[in-house]
Scaffold this active site. Structure first.
Site, PDB file in Angstrom:
ATOM      1  N   HIS A  41       0.833  -1.204   0.000  1.00  0.00           N
ATOM      2  CA  HIS A  41       0.000   0.000   0.000  1.00  0.00           C
ATOM      3  C   HIS A  41       0.868   1.255   0.000  1.00  0.00           C
ATOM      4  O   HIS A  41       0.542   2.257  -0.670  1.00  0.00           O
ATOM      5  CB  HIS A  41      -0.911  -0.027   1.223  1.00  0.00           C
ATOM      6  N   GLU A  44       2.034   1.941  -3.481  1.00  0.00           N
ATOM      7  CA  GLU A  44       0.960   2.557  -4.275  1.00  0.00           C
ATOM      8  C   GLU A  44       0.930   4.068  -4.069  1.00  0.00           C
ATOM      9  O   GLU A  44       0.875   4.846  -5.036  1.00  0.00           O
ATOM     10  CB  GLU A  44      -0.387   1.949  -3.887  1.00  0.00           C
ATOM     11  N   HIS A  45       0.987   4.506  -2.814  1.00  0.00           N
ATOM     12  CA  HIS A  45       0.914   5.938  -2.508  1.00  0.00           C
ATOM     13  C   HIS A  45       2.142   6.688  -3.019  1.00  0.00           C
ATOM     14  O   HIS A  45       2.034   7.848  -3.430  1.00  0.00           O
ATOM     15  CB  HIS A  45       0.771   6.141  -0.999  1.00  0.00           C
TER      16      HIS A  45
END
Length: 590
Positions: A41, A44-45
């Site tokens: 995650h 992704e950011h």
């Protein structure tokens, strides 16, 4: 479909509203198990970055894959610009990006913590399967990642180097020579096989019942991940509600959700048999999000989905029968996962590092071999669109229904639109079920934005509003008052959540300016999302959940375009205290 030499697949989808949509299989939360939860995650950011004045874009991380999309704002950028922008997230002049400085990583980690807070305040964001596979109920990253900040760049580099061509799926709305060349010279040059093969530890989940907040009684039954079983599940998904699939650790589960407990019990006891009749022609027409999920989740589906139409419409009966045999064999042997609705505050599992209130037990249901009843599933109807006004007494219930069923909510000035395929009777059955009503009321945080909004725009005191919480949305949308901001620019309150909201006014304040503020706050790691609604010309109501309310308030107060404001800052506590919220009501008689 176009397949590059390295195995990357490119599909042309002229009906999508995403100009480019790229997915990576084997790149999701699963890869974090045994390491630092949240790396996927976090990546992704870090990767996604764009000019919000020219593009609309987003990314998501799932259990087994990650996906990114980008589309231009018409008149401000072109489709080719969107393709170039998305490619720039992964490639620079030296090739695939794999160098991520620590200085930027820490702000993204703070944003992840805000996203965790947001999702668990507004939704029940829990992943039972990953939890049982030695992951966690929430795998999106936490602030504790800062403790290993120096290790993370190397982990991110190694993760990027696992991307290979056969794991990449690309949807494009238009394909011309320029776009094809851009894709071929970037994604088309990824390695066809990984440079290193990480050691993976297979997890045996077995039969488990996990008690956690849920609108339904859900059973995930393990079946063989064969092509025929996958196609059979897609057929059932197309014509029935509350049927889906889940994958974890290369295992396939077909999921059935039941509204009533007696149907769930009959299914697992063997006294009831699911009616899985395929009563109409299968079209395999899905939205781009679901289709991307299919291609990334199932490596055996290497062709265009429509290449399987003949198979599913000629061999339907034998395929479904084979799937049923797998289902009932697993039910007999207890090879399934049950999500049992539970909203108790007293149950806790000490092995859950996220401290969610849950408990895991072994199922003790005895299987009877002679089915005596048929369990009918809800049939999908033609596509309908439901419009719910903000003043509707059941507004919050419909919002919770849409969220529970993963339906997109389209917001408008006076209400929301929800696209669905339910009959009126089925919607009524769900909304009136005991479990759904408990689920709908189990997350009160979403109501705070309406409570404070009602205080500002209506003639009601905060005491009146708190006494009529269920109808607060109606109070929000029936006002015809003029709002005058006085000398008091801040209210400090205590609620069950941490958030900042209020009214902000200025002659140059626009929705674009507020969107820009949202992205700046996100980059600082101070919020995850910002909701706003225009009350009067150049006057907006803003609301955002945050674990850094003082930092957010300081930032908003320093914006010179806000010539007037009134901010409400909520500190999280075990009780509510709105006593500081006072206002004057002036009535003009004519």
């Amino acid at each position: 479909m176009i397949v590059f030499d390295n195995g990357t697949r490119v599909f042309i989808n002229s009906s999508t509203n995403k100009d480019i949509y790229v997915g990576f299989s084997g790149f999701g939360f699963e890869k974090d198990i045994g390491g630092i939860l949240g790396i996927a995650h976090l990546l992704e950011h870090i990767l996604i970055s764009f000019d919000a004045s020219r593009f609309v874009a987003n990314a998501s991380t799932a259990r087994s894959y990650m996906s990114f999309w980008c589309t231009p704002i018409r008149g401000r950028a072109t489709s080719v610009d969107a393709v170039r922008t998305l490619i720039s997230w992964f490639f620079d002049k030296d090739g695939l990006k794999d160098d991520f400085p620590v200085s930027k990583i820490k702000y993204h980690i703070k944003e992840l913590e805000n996203e965790y807070y947001f999702r668990n305040e507004v939704f029940h964001c829990m992943d039972a399967l990953t939890f049982l596979a030695n992951g966690d109920l929430y795998n999106g990253g936490r602030l504790s990642m800062l403790d290993r900040l120096e290790d993370i760049p190397l982990i991110l580099r190694d993760r990027m180097r696992t991307i290979i061509g056969p794991n990449v799926v690309i949807f494009v709305r238009e394909l011309n020579d320029v776009v094809l060349s851009l894709l071929a010279n970037t994604f088309g040059r990824l390695p066809a096989c990984p440079l290193t093969i990480p050691c993976t530890v297979r997890t045996i989940i077995g039969g488990k019942t996990i008690m956690m907040p849920s609108p339904f009684y859900t059973v995930m039954v393990r079946v063989e991940p064969s092509l025929h079983n996958i196609l059979s599940i897609l057929c059932l998904y197309e014509i029935y509600h509350l049927v889906d699939y889940e994958t974890v650790d290369n295992k396939l589960y077909v999921t059935f959700s039941f509204i009533h407990e007696h149907d769930y019990e009959r299914f697992l006891q063997g006294s009831g048999r699911l009616n899985l009749t395929i009563y109409k022609k299968i079209r395999l027409c899905y939205g781009d999000d679901f289709l991307m999920n299919v291609y990334l989740s199932f490596p055996c589906i290497r062709h265009d989905i429509f290449d399987y139409l003949t198979i599913v419409n000629t061999d339907t009966s034998s395929m479904i029968s084979s799937l049923e045999r797998d289902i009932y064999q697993s039910v007999r042997t207890g090879d399934y996962i049950v999500v049992y609705p539970n909203f108790s505050n007293t149950m806790s599992n000490t092995a859950d590092r996220q401290l969610h209130k849950t408990v895991v037990i072994n199922p003790n249901i005895v299987y009877a071999s002679q089915p005596t009843t048929s369990i009918d599933l809800m049939k999908k109807q033609t596509h309908n669109e439901m419009y719910i006004k903000y003043s509707d007494a059941g507004f919050i219930d419909y919002v919770q229904l849409a969220l529970g069923l993963r339906r997109k909510i389209h917001k408008h000035v006076h209400g929301i639109h929800i696209r669905h395929q339910f009959s009126a009777d089925d919607i009524k059955t769900i909304l009136e079920s005991d479990t759904f009503m408990k689920y709908s009321k189990s997350k009160p945080a979403a109501m705070y934005q309406y409570l404070i909004l009602s205080f500002f725009v209506s003639g009601n005191t905060i005491e009146d509003i708190l006494q009529h919480r269920e109808s607060v949305v109606k109070l929000c949308r029936t006002y015809k008052n003029k709002i005058v901001l006085g000398k008091q620019t801040r209210y400090d309150i205590q609620t069950l959540s941490s958030f900042v909201c209020g009214i902000f006014k200025g002659p140059s304040v626009t929705s674009e300016y507020l969107t820009d503020i949202m992205w700046k706050l996100k980059r600082k790691g101070l919020i995850y999302s910002l909701e706003f609604v225009e009350l009067q010309k150049n006057m907006f109501y803003l609301f955002m959940f945050t674990i850094y309310p003082e930092d957010v308030t300081t930032y908003l107060s320093s914006r010179k375009l806000f010539t007037s404001r009134c901010v409400v800052v909520s500190k999280k506590g075990n009780t509510e205290d709105f006593s500081s919220m006072k206002k004057d009501i002036i009535i003009k008689l004519r």
